[in-house]
Design a protein around this motif. Structure first.
Motif, PDB file in Angstrom:
ATOM      1  N   ALA A 121      89.437  91.408 -13.183  1.00  0.00           N
ATOM      2  CA  ALA A 121      88.987  90.017 -13.050  1.00  0.00           C
ATOM      3  C   ALA A 121      89.852  89.028 -13.820  1.00  0.00           C
ATOM      4  O   ALA A 121      89.911  87.836 -13.470  1.00  0.00           O
ATOM      5  CB  ALA A 121      87.535  89.885 -13.484  1.00  0.00           C
ATOM      6  N   GLU A 122      90.513  89.475 -14.872  1.00  0.00           N
ATOM      7  CA  GLU A 122      91.328  88.560 -15.663  1.00  0.00           C
ATOM      8  C   GLU A 122      92.754  88.434 -15.138  1.00  0.00           C
ATOM      9  O   GLU A 122      93.549  87.647 -15.658  1.00  0.00           O
ATOM     10  CB  GLU A 122      91.331  89.017 -17.122  1.00  0.00           C
ATOM     11  N   VAL A 193      83.197  86.438 -14.950  1.00  0.00           N
ATOM     12  CA  VAL A 193      84.073  86.901 -16.023  1.00  0.00           C
ATOM     13  C   VAL A 193      84.843  85.724 -16.622  1.00  0.00           C
ATOM     14  O   VAL A 193      84.978  85.600 -17.846  1.00  0.00           O
ATOM     15  CB  VAL A 193      85.045  87.977 -15.493  1.00  0.00           C
ATOM     16  N   ALA A 194      85.338  84.824 -15.767  1.00  0.00           N
ATOM     17  CA  ALA A 194      86.101  83.664 -16.247  1.00  0.00           C
ATOM     18  C   ALA A 194      85.246  82.757 -17.124  1.00  0.00           C
ATOM     19  O   ALA A 194      85.747  82.126 -18.071  1.00  0.00           O
ATOM     20  CB  ALA A 194      86.657  82.880 -15.062  1.00  0.00           C
ATOM     21  N   ASN A 195      83.946  82.712 -16.813  1.00  0.00           N
ATOM     22  CA  ASN A 195      83.031  81.851 -17.576  1.00  0.00           C
ATOM     23  C   ASN A 195      82.358  82.591 -18.731  1.00  0.00           C
ATOM     24  O   ASN A 195      81.404  82.084 -19.327  1.00  0.00           O
ATOM     25  CB  ASN A 195      81.963  81.270 -16.649  1.00  0.00           C
ATOM     26  N   HIS A 196      82.860  83.800 -19.048  1.00  0.00           N
ATOM     27  CA  HIS A 196      82.374  84.603 -20.182  1.00  0.00           C
ATOM     28  C   HIS A 196      80.883  84.914 -20.085  1.00  0.00           C
ATOM     29  O   HIS A 196      80.136  84.847 -21.075  1.00  0.00           O
ATOM     30  CB  HIS A 196      82.674  83.874 -21.504  1.00  0.00           C
ATOM     31  N   ALA A 197      80.428  85.251 -18.877  1.00  0.00           N
ATOM     32  CA  ALA A 197      79.031  85.639 -18.687  1.00  0.00           C
ATOM     33  C   ALA A 197      78.746  86.928 -19.460  1.00  0.00           C
ATOM     34  O   ALA A 197      79.633  87.748 -19.714  1.00  0.00           O
ATOM     35  CB  ALA A 197      78.750  85.846 -17.203  1.00  0.00           C
ATOM     36  N   SER A 198      77.495  87.117 -19.826  1.00  0.00           N
ATOM     37  CA  SER A 198      77.108  88.310 -20.574  1.00  0.00           C
ATOM     38  C   SER A 198      77.122  89.535 -19.661  1.00  0.00           C
ATOM     39  O   SER A 198      77.058  89.429 -18.430  1.00  0.00           O
ATOM     40  CB  SER A 198      75.704  88.143 -21.150  1.00  0.00           C
ATOM     41  N   ASP A 199      77.182  90.710 -20.294  1.00  0.00           N
ATOM     42  CA  ASP A 199      77.132  91.957 -19.529  1.00  0.00           C
ATOM     43  C   ASP A 199      75.836  92.044 -18.734  1.00  0.00           C
ATOM     44  O   ASP A 199      75.822  92.552 -17.606  1.00  0.00           O
ATOM     45  CB  ASP A 199      77.245  93.154 -20.466  1.00  0.00           C
TER      46      ASP A 199
END
Length: 446
Positions: A121-122, A193-199
């Motif tokens: 994703a990164e 993933v780009a928005n740093h969502a939690s697991d």
């Protein structure tokens, strides 16, 4: 420095063409009939291609994958129904449900795709790995080890317990729909993933996506049975019934193979894959946490010998090849002498097997089953092949393959590892496989 085709060169091309007195005859033949028909040379193989084999297993009637890419699945289930035919004397037309394993393969491939999307994703969408993932999120094809992962997790059922549907027999609409969903879901997962969502948020989102995939699968293929009654009459017309049996119980009782014993052996004579070593392919699989892809690369002589040993034991052999090359589908012939393109065009088209792999000219495209071999003075001359294209092609669905064709276009066999030399059995037990790129030709799905 770039050089365009000049007027002088065009004149030379034309002069070269017209110096051959046959050019008008050949032009008419090729333009009217097509390249393959014009180069077809059946007399070159007629004396050697017949339907007599020194080892010829009775495997019953052929199956038909119809308009789907499930050859690998059909071939695997066919080897198992051959065993059931011999052991339980089921009727020659008996089949295991390809729709059942198809359902679970599609669900597991969707989850496998989501996991690879999250892993990459990164990376930018222009990265080769991401582009490779998005090109075909999932497809019908597969590998033996992927089939093992499905069977170990879900078992198998007879065709009567989960018969074919329109979508299992003609899968293009379904695949287009599912791939649309998977690509759309990839956008959402990459955004999370780009928005740093939690697991936890990612897991919740992925579960919703898989719930929707399950719904699409159920509407398209039907819902897989958790238990069923298995009724059949054997060849002596004796009646049998096994009530309320689960798919895993069915596999254990009626097939009972230790699937760990069956291994993938390949022949890839390219410089990057030394013989007698193990290989795997990055991002290739279906069941997350299931059996990984592992290929043992061997020379062609070893490849042949282990296939012959399994046939001699009375057991058919799953194999993968490039079936479209130098073959006649209608007649059921695979022979390197069948089409003479070199003579037709006065052009040297020859490439080595390694060159064809390295330069994209060939790869494994289709899985079938070896059910016989013709040994002359201990050496194979031709092979009998059970296809999964129905009984209207070849000899009631069976093909004949020359040994030279096997040399050039066969890439994989699956055998019981007891037929491997002891030193190669040890490689499977001790060696960590080298990881190949996702686009390596040995990652092709049959």
């Amino acid at each position: 420095m770039e050089k365009a085709i000049s007027a002088e060169q065009l004149q030379d091309f034309k002069h070269d063409l017209h110096t051959d007195s046959r050019h008008d005859v050949l032009r008419r033949a090729v333009s009217k009939n097509g390249i393959l028909a014009a180069s077809y040379d059946l007399p070159a193989v007629a004396n050697d291609i017949n339907w007599t084999f020194s080892i010829d297993l009775d495997t019953g009637k052929v199956s038909n994958q119809k308009q789907s890419g499930r050859c690998w699945m059909f071939a695997a289930l066919n080897t198992m129904r051959h065993f059931m035919k011999d052991t339980f004397r089921v009727e020659p037309g008996f089949e295991l449900s390809q729709n059942y394993t198809f359902f679970w393969d599609k669900l597991e491939k969707s989850n496998y795709f989501y996991e690879n999307v999250l892993k990459t994703a990164e990376l930018p969408t222009t990265d080769r790995k991401v582009a490779w993932l998005m090109e075909t999120p999932q497809q019908d094809g597969g590998q033996w080890d992927m089939m093992v992962g499905i069977i170990e997790k879900y078992g198998v059922v007879p065709k009567s317990a989960m018969p074919e549907t329109y979508n299992s027999s003609s899968s293009s609409e379904f695949n287009a729909t599912l791939n649309l969903k998977l690509r759309k879901d990839a956008v959402k997962l990459r955004e999370l993933v780009a928005n740093h969502a939690s697991d936890e948020e990612i897991a919740k989102t992925k579960k919703k996506m898989l719930t929707e995939v399950y719904r699409i699968l159920t509407y398209s293929f039907g819902e897989p049975p958790t238990s069923f009654d298995f009724e059949y009459r054997d060849k002596d017309n004796n009646y049998h019934i096994d009530q309320n049996i689960t798919p895993k119980e069915f596999f254990n009782k009626y097939i009972g193979w230790n699937l760990d014993d069956y291994v993938s052996v390949i022949n890839a004579p390219t410089a990057d894959k030394p013989y007698n070593h193990l290989y795997t392919v990055e991002m290739l699989g279906s069941v997350v946490g299931g059996r990984p892809i592992r290929h043992l690369n061997v020379d062609m002589d070893t490849f042949r010998k282990i296939a012959i040993k399994q046939l001699e034991s009375g057991e058919s052999v799953w194999f993968g090849s490039d079936v479209g090359k130098e073959s006649d589908r209608k007649a059921g012939i695979m022979d390197t002498r069948l089409y003479n393109l070199d003579e037709l065009f006065d052009v040297d088209f020859s490439m080595s097997k390694a060159e064809r792999l390295d330069y994209g000219q060939s790869l494994m495209t289709h899985a079938m089953v070896l059910t016989g071999v013709d040994l002359v003075n201990g050496e194979p001359r031709k092979w009998k092949v059970e296809n999964s294209w129905g009984d209207k092609v070849g000899e009631k669905g069976f093909f004949v393959m020359s040994d030279e064709w096997m040399d050039e276009y066969c890439y994989q066999v699956v055998v019981n590892k007891k037929f491997l030399p002891a030193e190669l059995q040890k490689v499977f037990e001790t060696e960590e496989p080298q990881v190949l790129a996702p686009w390596d030709p040995m990652g092709a799905l049959a």
